[in-house]
Design an enzyme around this catalytic site. Structure first.
Site, PDB file in Angstrom:
ATOM      1  N   GLU A  49      18.596  38.109   0.897  1.00  0.00           N
ATOM      2  CA  GLU A  49      18.201  36.814   1.468  1.00  0.00           C
ATOM      3  C   GLU A  49      18.400  35.643   0.516  1.00  0.00           C
ATOM      4  OE1 GLU A  49      16.447  39.581   1.689  1.00  0.00           O
ATOM      5  OE2 GLU A  49      15.855  39.925   3.773  1.00  0.00           O
ATOM      6  N   PHE A 106       1.722  44.299   8.335  1.00  0.00           N
ATOM      7  CA  PHE A 106       2.964  44.796   7.745  1.00  0.00           C
ATOM      8  C   PHE A 106       3.980  43.656   7.639  1.00  0.00           C
ATOM      9  CE2 PHE A 106       7.233  46.721   8.365  1.00  0.00           C
ATOM     10  CZ  PHE A 106       7.312  47.333   7.121  1.00  0.00           C
ATOM     11  N   GLN A 107       4.592  43.516   6.504  1.00  0.00           N
ATOM     12  CA  GLN A 107       5.578  42.461   6.212  1.00  0.00           C
ATOM     13  C   GLN A 107       5.020  41.064   6.486  1.00  0.00           C
ATOM     14  OE1 GLN A 107       9.452  43.543   7.911  1.00  0.00           O
ATOM     15  NE2 GLN A 107       9.899  44.615   5.994  1.00  0.00           N
ATOM     16  N   LYS A 120       6.185  36.011  15.612  1.00  0.00           N
ATOM     17  CA  LYS A 120       6.988  36.744  16.590  1.00  0.00           C
ATOM     18  C   LYS A 120       6.615  36.393  18.030  1.00  0.00           C
ATOM     19  CE  LYS A 120       8.965  41.331  17.285  1.00  0.00           C
ATOM     20  NZ  LYS A 120       8.987  42.727  16.825  1.00  0.00           N
ATOM     21  N   MET A 146      24.926  31.642 -23.079  1.00  0.00           N
ATOM     22  CA  MET A 146      24.123  30.477 -23.458  1.00  0.00           C
ATOM     23  C   MET A 146      22.866  30.918 -24.204  1.00  0.00           C
ATOM     24  SD  MET A 146      24.348  27.283 -23.542  1.00  0.00           S
ATOM     25  CE  MET A 146      25.256  26.366 -22.300  1.00  0.00           C
TER      26      MET A 146
END
Lengths: 588, 171
Positions: free
Chosen positions: A54, A116-117, A166, A483
């Site tokens: 993502e 959940f999630q 949802k 760097m």
């Protein structure tokens, strides 16, 4: 009974996106967004690019947005999908990139239940988005989407997140078109005319002027860059650009002094230090630009033009500020300039230019040539020389290669330079290039990378192959986080703590494993050949260049030093950095 | 701006915001994220029809910091108006405190006497305690609390400062 005017939330969402001009979404499905993905499959107005992580979806949307000037769009699921997107959002927030990120959320009745999630993503992203929304009613969905796009693109652009439970995308509700959506968010775009007149007066009276221009001009649009170029050329004054501003003014113009700041050219930094009038347009006096604040351009009157009032007087107190959109303000300045036909001090200006030419004579970007080992600067220069006729889009990762690219590429047009400036996100370049190539399928898109950065989002090679995005990735492999190694060498007594990676993948085989093309150059005389070969392939390519591991980026303003205290090269190491200021402030 | 105002570094800032969930978190997050002080903060809905709340913040900082605070507040999408009452002309500010004092005998009488001087009202009483309600400027509330300390002060609850500009004009 279904009311005939109502639609499901998912239908409303997609209609709203189409009405906002979205033609591509970068995303990754999951439980909470399945109704949206179901709807996505039923239409063909919006293309979906399936990423592999993502974070990459957000960077890809940034690439899309920054190379088109439009708002980029992301769709990810709840919980880990949303938290993975956070780095990308923070990056877009720092670099003012307009995005709308849609995140799934557990159904409203489960919010707060540790479902959940579930993640409190509006809470998590509050400080790293321009604004965010949690939609709780399907009837508010269309309005929220329209307002989100308006907020993302208006004023100082930025990322906006919409959290979509949802049930909100499954329930039915009414659609509301953009024309019926009014927002109270309307930032000022026209600058105050009296201040503009005063600015023109200050500019006209300058003896040692400099334009210091940043990414705000690019965000303002291609027209703003053209107006800027016109105005700078009208005055004949020198112009320097920040990392984010590269391309706003033509790199090949003799009035251009190169990039300024920590790894800027001598002429740009010295001119900033010694100028008497500084005209800052769309830049923010970032610490990487200013060096030590109490020694920053001590003799100058400063004009600051910015669309964001909070940028003004934040780090550096200025003498005249103009809040407004760069395009509008520069346009008004040109009008006033033309009307007044001011007499500039030609003699003083000639003296100033001869001073600048003296600094330019130091040729501060020079590096020792080698015919046995590939100097990274050489690789970048050859890459540029062999591709510039195709006006490539250049993305970078973060580190030494990024600075060498910024120094040695002389880009002539805006929207072609994409780099993570504010947040400094390793792993930005590959997914950003993916977004650029999606928006410009026929263009040459190059990601200049280091071997460490590229591994932070290397999984996106699969996305490139799946979606036929022929991005060219040039890895300058010096075996180190360059760097970090450079700072350890210069500041931490050459103790290379954990900056060396003993093991790297075979990048050629890696490219092949993903179904892309892998090439390698180990000697300077192979550089041109692999670049030509890379350009001849219409597929994603990884080119690995084995470069000199000991090379450092110079010039360098060490942390806590001033513009006139640059370290010019390996041999000029007299000014060792104390690491903190006298009053105990730790320097970064 | 007068010199006296430039020297003072405590400012009362009045912010008109949309009354929506998360708006207070945005304001507080801005202050904590950027390291600004909050000396007092009050918030309540002030216009149900327009769905607006007013947040009154007392903060302190140099002139540049105060300017930053105001500009950063203005950047928040649900923020409509930001006014620095300290520099925008005269204003009145008040806070209310509820102060619980538990004592007996002479101390109890003394507490009542001082409450009378401060025009504090006893709004709850038992044989061994009072709850006083005191309204006024912060300094007055603080003076009252200090005086109650040796007289059996056990608990304090304060609203924080609310403020409004003097004169006929709205924010």
């Amino acid at each position: 009974m279904v009311h005939h005017d109502t639609m499901t939330g998912a239908e409303i969402l997609l209609k709203a996106l189409v009405d906002q001009g979205v033609d591509v979404i970068f995303g990754y499905p999951g439980g909470a967004v399945l109704p949206i993905y179901d709807e996505l499959a039923k239409q063909n107005r919006i293309r979906h690019i399936l990423v592999r992580h993502e974070q990459a979806a957000v960077h890809a949307a940034e690439g899309y947005a920054r190379s088109t000037g439009k708002v980029g769009c992301v769709l990810v699921t709840s919980g880990p999908g949303a938290t993975n997107a956070v780095t990308g959002l923070a990056d877009a927030q720092c670099d003012s990139v307009p995005l709308v990120c849609l995140t799934g959320q557990v159904p409203t009745h489960l919010i707060g239940n540790d479902a959940f999630q579930e993640a409190d993503i509006t809470g998590i992203t509050r400080p790293c988005t321009k604004h965010n929304y949690l939609v709780k009613d399907t009837n508010n969905l269309a309005r929220t989407v329209h307002e989100a796009f308006h907020v993302a693109r208006s004023g100082r652009p930025g990322p906006v997140l919409i959290d979509l439970p949802k049930d909100v995308v499954q329930n039915r509700g009414l659609y509301q078109p953009p024309s019926k959506t009014k927002s109270k968010y309307n930032p000022q775009v026209k600058g105050d005319l009296r201040a503009i007149e005063q600015a023109v007066e200050m500019i006209a009276g300058a003896k040692r002027p400099i334009f210091y221009v940043g990414g705000g001009v690019i965000n303002s649009g291609v027209a703003a860059c053209q107006l800027l170029t016109q105005f700078v050329r009208m005055t004949g004054f020198p112009c320097t650009l920040t990392l984010m501003g590269l391309g706003a003014f033509p790199g090949s113009d003799p009035l251009f002094l190169g990039m300024l700041g920590m790894h800027g050219t001598v002429e740009a930094n010295m001119a900033m230090h010694d100028c008497d009038v500084m005209i800052n347009i769309g830049a923010r006096f970032d610490d990487r630009v200013t060096g030590r604040l109490n020694a920053f351009s001590p003799k100058s009157k400063k004009i600051h033009i910015d669309i964001d009032p909070s940028s003004i007087n934040k780090n550096v107190a200025v003498d005249l500020s103009i809040v407004g959109d760069c395009a509008h303000v520069i346009e008004d300045m040109i009008k006033v300039w033309k009307a007044r036909q001011p007499k500039i001090d030609e003699r003083a200006l000639r003296a100033w230019w001869s001073k600048i030419e003296e600094w330019r004579g130091a040729d501060s970007l020079r590096y020792p040539a080698s015919d046995t080992i590939i100097k990274p600067q050489y690789a970048i220069q050859r890459l540029y020389d062999l591709t510039k006729s195709r006006n490539p889009y250049i993305c970078t990762e973060v580190g030494q290669h990024q600075m060498w690219a910024a120094q040695h590429l002389r880009l002539d047009s805006p929207l072609h330079w994409l780099t993570s400036g504010g947040l400094g996100t390793m792993g930005y370049g590959l997914p950003a290039a993916m977004g650029v190539q999606t928006a410009h399928p026929d263009a040459l898109v190059i990601d200049i990378a280091g071997e460490s950065s590229i591994q932070m989002n290397i999984q996106e090679m699969a996305t490139l192959v799946q979606h036929n995005l022929p991005v060219k990735i040039v890895i300058l492999n010096n075996q180190y986080m360059g760097m970090v190694r450079q700072w350890q060498e210069l500041i931490h007594g050459a103790r290379y703590s954990e900056s060396h990676m003993d093991h790297h993948p075979d990048f050629v085989k890696l490219a092949e494993a993903f179904g892309a093309v892998g090439l390698r150059a180990e000697r300077p005389d192979q550089v041109d050949g692999v670049i030509q070969e890379m350009l001849a392939v219409n597929r994603p390519v990884i080119v690995e260049m084995r470069t000199d591991a000991s090379e450092n980026v110079f010039p360098m303003i060490m942390p806590g030093m001033a513009h006139n205290e640059m370290v010019l090269g390996q041999e000029d190491r007299s000014r060792d950095n104390p690491g903190s200021e006298q009053d105990g402030m730790v320097l970064v | 701006m007068t010199d006296a105002v430039q020297d003072s570094n405590r400012h009362t800032i009045s912010v008109l915001v949309d009354n929506e969930s998360g708006v207070l978190a945005r304001v507080i997050g801005l202050f904590s994220g950027r390291g600004y002080n909050i000396e007092s903060l009050t918030v309540a809905e002030v216009d149900a029809h327009e769905n607006l709340s007013r947040i009154t913040i007392v903060t302190s900082g140099t002139r540049m910091i105060i300017e930053q605070i105001k500009n950063q507040l203005r950047r928040l999408v649900p923020v409509h108006k930001v006014h620095d009452l300290t520099i925008e002309g005269p204003h009145v500010s008040r806070e209310l405190a509820l102060i619980k004092v538990a004592s007996s005998g002479e101390k109890r009488v003394e507490a009542l006497r001082i409450a009378d001087i401060f025009r504090a009202r006893a709004i709850d009483s038992t044989n061994e305690s009072f709850v006083f309600e005191v309204v006024g400027a912060t300094e007055k509330v603080e003076a009252f609390i200090t005086l109650m300390q040796p007289l059996g002060l056990v608990d304090v609850s304060r609203t924080g400062v609310v403020a409004i500009a003097r004169g006929p004009k709205a924010l």
